[in-house]
Design a protein around this motif. Structure first.
Motif: not given
Length: 149
Positions: A104-107, A111-117
C-alpha cells in the motif's frame, strides 16, 4: 635415624592410640525392626467390636487414580500444541499485514510521484503561457509613489 627404626616406632604409636573409625557407607548398628501393628485393640475391654474389614476401593476412585495422570498429560500436550499453532498463525498474520502495508505504501508513493510530476508539467505550462502573454510595454508601467502606490 634410619628409616626402618622410624617405621617401627610409628607403628607402635599407632597401635597404642588406635582410633576406631566409622564410615557412612557401612552402618555400625543394624536398622531396628519395624513395629507390627497390634492384631487386637490395646484396650483390654472385651465389649469393643473388632475393626471393620477393609473395603475394596470404589470403581470411581480407582478410575481417577489410574487415569488422572494420562488425561492431564494429554490435556497439557494439547494445550501446548494449540498455543504453538496459535503463535505460529499470529506470526504469519503479522508478516502478511506488514507485506500488505508495504505494498500500500509503495502504491501511494508511486501515486504521489505521478501527481508531483503532473503538477510540475502543469506549472511549467502555466509559466510558459504567462511568460508568452506577459510582454510588458515600457510605457504601460506606472510608477509607484510613497508607501502604497
Amino acid at each position: 635415624m634410619n628409616a626402618p627404626r622410624l617405621f617401627r616406632a610409628s607403628s607402635r604409636i599407632a597401635q597404642r592410640f588406635r582410633v576406631s573409625r566409622s564410615y557412612s557407607t557401612r552402618p555400625t548398628d543394624p536398622a531396628p525392626p519395624h513395629p507390627h501393628p497390634p492384631t487386637h485393640p490395646s484396650n483390654s475391654n472385651s465389649t469393643q467390636a473388632p475393626p471393620p474389614p477393609k473395603k475394596d476401593p470404589s470403581r470411581v476412585g480407582t478410575f481417577y487414580r489410574n487415569n488422572t495422570y494420562p488425561v492431564l498429560k494429554a490435556f497439557l500436550l494439547a494445550l501446548f500444541t494449540y498455543q504453538l499453532a496459535y503463535y505460529a498463525w499470529l506470526k504469519l498474520e503479522i508478516v502478511e499485514e506488514k507485506s500488505e502495508q508495504q505494498s500500500t505504501i509503495q502504491g501511494l508513493e508511486e501515486e504521489v510521484k505521478r501527481a508531483v510530476a503532473q503538477q510540475k508539467r502543469t506549472a511549467s505550462d502555466v509559466a510558459e503561457k504567462v511568460a508568452g502573454s506577459g510582454d510588458v510595454h515600457p510605457g504601460s508601467q506606472t510608477k509607484r509613489k510613497g508607501w502604497l502606490w
